[in-house]
Structure formats: C-alpha cells, structure tokens
Design an enzyme around this catalytic site. Structure first.
Site, PDB file in Angstrom:
ATOM      1  N   ASP A   1     -10.674   0.477 -24.685  1.00  0.00           N
ATOM      2  CA  ASP A   1     -11.247   0.401 -23.197  1.00  0.00           C
ATOM      3  C   ASP A   1     -11.303   2.042 -22.215  1.00  0.00           C
ATOM      4  O   ASP A   1     -10.266   3.099 -22.948  1.00  0.00           O
ATOM      5  CB  ASP A   1      -9.953  -0.516 -22.283  1.00  0.00           C
ATOM      6  CG  ASP A   1      -9.052  -1.743 -22.812  1.00  0.00           C
ATOM      7  OD1 ASP A   1      -9.827  -2.327 -23.143  1.00  0.00           O
ATOM      8  OD2 ASP A   1      -7.936  -2.573 -22.503  1.00  0.00           O
TER       9      ASP A   1
ATOM     10  N   GLU B   1       3.894  -6.773   8.265  1.00  0.00           N
ATOM     11  CA  GLU B   1       4.324  -5.373   8.260  1.00  0.00           C
ATOM     12  C   GLU B   1       5.005  -5.142   7.388  1.00  0.00           C
ATOM     13  O   GLU B   1       4.952  -3.997   6.928  1.00  0.00           O
ATOM     14  CB  GLU B   1       3.749  -5.248   9.615  1.00  0.00           C
ATOM     15  CG  GLU B   1       2.887  -4.291  10.826  1.00  0.00           C
ATOM     16  CD  GLU B   1       2.205  -5.315  10.260  1.00  0.00           C
ATOM     17  OE1 GLU B   1       2.272  -6.254  11.044  1.00  0.00           O
ATOM     18  OE2 GLU B   1       0.956  -5.036  10.105  1.00  0.00           O
TER      19      GLU B   1
ATOM     20  N   PRO C   1       0.403  -1.306   0.210  1.00  0.00           N
ATOM     21  CA  PRO C   1       0.413  -0.163  -0.399  1.00  0.00           C
ATOM     22  C   PRO C   1       1.028   0.936   0.203  1.00  0.00           C
ATOM     23  O   PRO C   1       0.426   2.378  -0.534  1.00  0.00           O
ATOM     24  CB  PRO C   1      -0.683  -0.099   1.382  1.00  0.00           C
ATOM     25  CG  PRO C   1       0.137  -0.729   2.188  1.00  0.00           C
ATOM     26  CD  PRO C   1       0.860  -2.013   0.957  1.00  0.00           C
TER      27      PRO C   1
ATOM     28  N   ARG D   1      -3.413  -9.135 -20.360  1.00  0.00           N
ATOM     29  CA  ARG D   1      -4.243  -9.138 -21.491  1.00  0.00           C
ATOM     30  C   ARG D   1      -4.060  -8.363 -22.457  1.00  0.00           C
ATOM     31  O   ARG D   1      -4.729  -8.151 -23.766  1.00  0.00           O
ATOM     32  CB  ARG D   1      -5.957  -8.432 -20.766  1.00  0.00           C
ATOM     33  CG  ARG D   1      -5.559  -7.134 -20.450  1.00  0.00           C
ATOM     34  CD  ARG D   1      -7.385  -7.294 -19.134  1.00  0.00           C
ATOM     35  NE  ARG D   1      -7.920  -6.629 -20.651  1.00  0.00           N
ATOM     36  CZ  ARG D   1      -8.207  -5.835 -21.550  1.00  0.00           C
ATOM     37  NH1 ARG D   1      -7.359  -4.618 -20.502  1.00  0.00           N
ATOM     38  NH2 ARG D   1      -9.262  -5.419 -21.974  1.00  0.00           N
TER      39      ARG D   1
HETATM   40 CL1  6GU Z   1      -0.219  -4.284  -3.770  1.00  0.00          CL
HETATM   41  N1  6GU Z   1      -0.970  -4.778  -1.310  1.00  0.00           N
HETATM   42  C1  6GU Z   1      -1.409  -4.709   0.152  1.00  0.00           C
HETATM   43  N2  6GU Z   1      -0.693  -5.089   1.138  1.00  0.00           N
HETATM   44  N3  6GU Z   1      -2.002  -3.640   0.132  1.00  0.00           N
HETATM   45  C2  6GU Z   1      -2.430  -2.792  -0.319  1.00  0.00           C
HETATM   46  C3  6GU Z   1      -1.682  -2.925  -2.048  1.00  0.00           C
HETATM   47  C4  6GU Z   1      -1.035  -3.711  -2.304  1.00  0.00           C
HETATM   48  N4  6GU Z   1      -2.590  -1.557  -2.467  1.00  0.00           N
HETATM   49  C5  6GU Z   1      -3.280  -1.482  -2.000  1.00  0.00           C
HETATM   50  N5  6GU Z   1      -3.334  -2.255  -0.816  1.00  0.00           N
END
Ligand code: 6GU
Length: 283
Positions: A207, A150, A123, A192
């Site tokens: 798209d 974590e 994230p 894809r």
């Molecule tokens: Cl790529 N990984 C994780 N663990 N949480 C996320 C993410 C990725 N993208 C948004 N939240």
C-alpha cells in the site's frame, strides 16, 4: 471488532454495511451498531444542540444528550438499531464493573488498554494516518461520536476519559459539515487491515504509505491500448528488474507529489542516488 457510531444522521452511515465492510460483517469479523443520538434527547422537541456559551455563531451539541449516549454505548446498553449478529455483545458487564477482576494492562500514557477506543472526528483533531489505521485494526471495540454544527461541548470529551481511551481526529485540512463522512473514511481504512478481510497480505505491505512512499503506477492487459504501451520492463519477465523499476517509480512519484514524505522513508544508497538524479537534495 465491534464498531458503534452515534450520530443524528444514522442513514448517512448506511454505506458501512456495504461492499468491503459488509463482507467483514458477513465473515463475522465485524459487528456494527449505528445509533440515533436523538434517542437520548429528552423533552418534547428532542433538542440535541444549544447556543454557544460566551456567544457567537452556530450551535454546540449538548452534554446532557451525549453523556448518557456514550455511557450506554460503552456498556452495550443499546438495544434496537442493532444488527442481529451484535446481540451477544449486549448485557456484557461494563468495563468499570470489571475493574479489579484482572487482565488490566496500562499503556505508557496511563491509559487502561481494556477500555474501548472513542474516536471523535473533528477538523481540530490530530491528523489520521495509515499508522493509526494499522494500530486500530487490532482494537476490540471502537466507538465514533459524530458531532455536527460547531462541535460537541468539550466536557463530554473530557468526561469520556472515564470510560474510553479518547482520540480527537481529523481526516485533512478542510472543513466538513459533520463527522459522518470522516467515520466512513476511518472505518474503511481500519477494517480493510483486519486480518482476513482483504485476503491478500501482500497488498497491505505494498500500500501507499506502508513503507513511507507513494505507490507507483499500475498496468494490465492489453499490452498496447490506444497506441499507448505498457512499460517494456513489466513484460520482460525479469522480476529483479521489475522490482527495481517499481521502486524507482515509487520514489519518483513521491518526490514529485509528496517530497516531504522522503524525509521519513527508509532509503538505501541506490534510492538516494536515483533521487539525486531527479534533483532531490536531502536536508
Ligand atoms: Cl474528522 N470532521 C469534520 N467535521 N471536518 C473535518 C474532519 C473531521 N476532518 C477534516 N475536516
């Protein structure tokens, strides 16, 4: 293209072999290897994580497990857990053994473009976009490192630059438990776009995001369903009018749902006039 995934939940990646990606594998356009990170763990308990340095909640994935895993995957030393179709890839020389043999090209960033691409879902990563998907659809070898808990000890990511071009990527502003689902999302978006996988080039060009706008609504037969009619223009047979109507639907939907996208889209005079009629004002 070859895709390798390292994870402590290999079964979570089973969908990679199904549907669209399964078709790419059958066509010989894609090889997939899913690797259980625990097979690189040492000791009786096969531990892959430990408490964070400096204290705090949760667990951090250990460098002594991830380091050798990423070394072996970059080198193709991953017998077992392989699809039969991936076997020709094994026992290839490592990228660093090929150094000096030639064929090297360097990107402006100073990265060696012959290195495999390491994608680390987190994230805290750079947001993944359709533009990334387009670029990565030309890669020869993509490796995904799925962290849980974590995260992974940052030194693993720093050290991986010796063998990979490394990208930490996020799939949106929310937190998932681990990177596995993000791998499914990114792999599907990338695969894809490999020429021949989807079959119909025009369906990429139209798209959402490909021209910086959202696609408008779609309809099929019957012309009337539950007293709801298909927009008349679509049954008019006038292709020019249909194209203009679709363009306007696309502009309208983008204005209503994702107005920030309009700043980066290619808009002509007619587009701007139509948008201004909806109340849009360019900044
Ligand atoms: Cl790529 N990984 C994780 N663990 N949480 C996320 C993410 C990725 N993208 C948004 N939240």
């Amino acid at each position: 293209m070859r895709i390798d995934v390292a994870t402590i939940f290999p079964e979570y990646l089973d969908p990679l072999r199904h549907a669209l990606l399964g078709k790419a594998i059958e066509q010989g356009r894609l090889n997939v290897g899913v690797h259980d990170l625990r097979s690189w763990a040492t000791g009786a308990h096969k531990t892959v994580d430990d408490s964070p340095a400096g204290g705090g909640p949760g667990m951090v994935m250990k460098p002594e497990v991830w380091g050798p895993a990423l070394d072996d995957i970059a080198a193709g030393n991953t017998e077992g857990s392989e699809l039969a179709s991936a076997l020709p890839h094994l026992n290839r020389p490592r990228h660093d053994e090929l150094e000096g043999i030639g064929g090297h090209s360097y990107e402006p960033t100073g990265e060696d473009s012959s290195l495999p691409l390491l994608l680390v879902p987190t994230p805290t990563g750079k947001p993944f976009t359709q533009d990334d998907a387009r670029q990565w659809s030309h890669e020869e070898h993509i490796v995904f490192a799925c962290g849980r808990y974590e995260g992974i000890d940052q030194r693993v990511i720093d050290d991986a630059h010796k063998r990979y071009r490394v990208r930490e990527v996020s799939i949106g502003d929310y937190v998932l438990i681990g990177g596995e689902v993000a791998v499914l999302v990114i792999a599907e978006a990338v695969v894809r776009l490999i020429p021949g996988v989807l079959g119909n080039k025009r369906s990429h060009e139209e798209d959402s995001f490909s021209d910086g706008l959202l696609e408008g609504p779609s309809y099929t037969k019957p012309r009337v369903w539950r007293e709801l009619e298909i927009p008349e223009v679509l049954t008019s047979g006038n292709h020019g009018l249909v194209d203009r109507w679709r363009r306007e639907q696309s502009l309208k939907r983008t204005f209503e749902r994702r107005p920030e996208l309009l700043a980066g889209a290619h808009l002509d005079k007619a587009d701007i006039k139509y948008l201004e009629g909806l109340g849009w004002t360019s900044a």
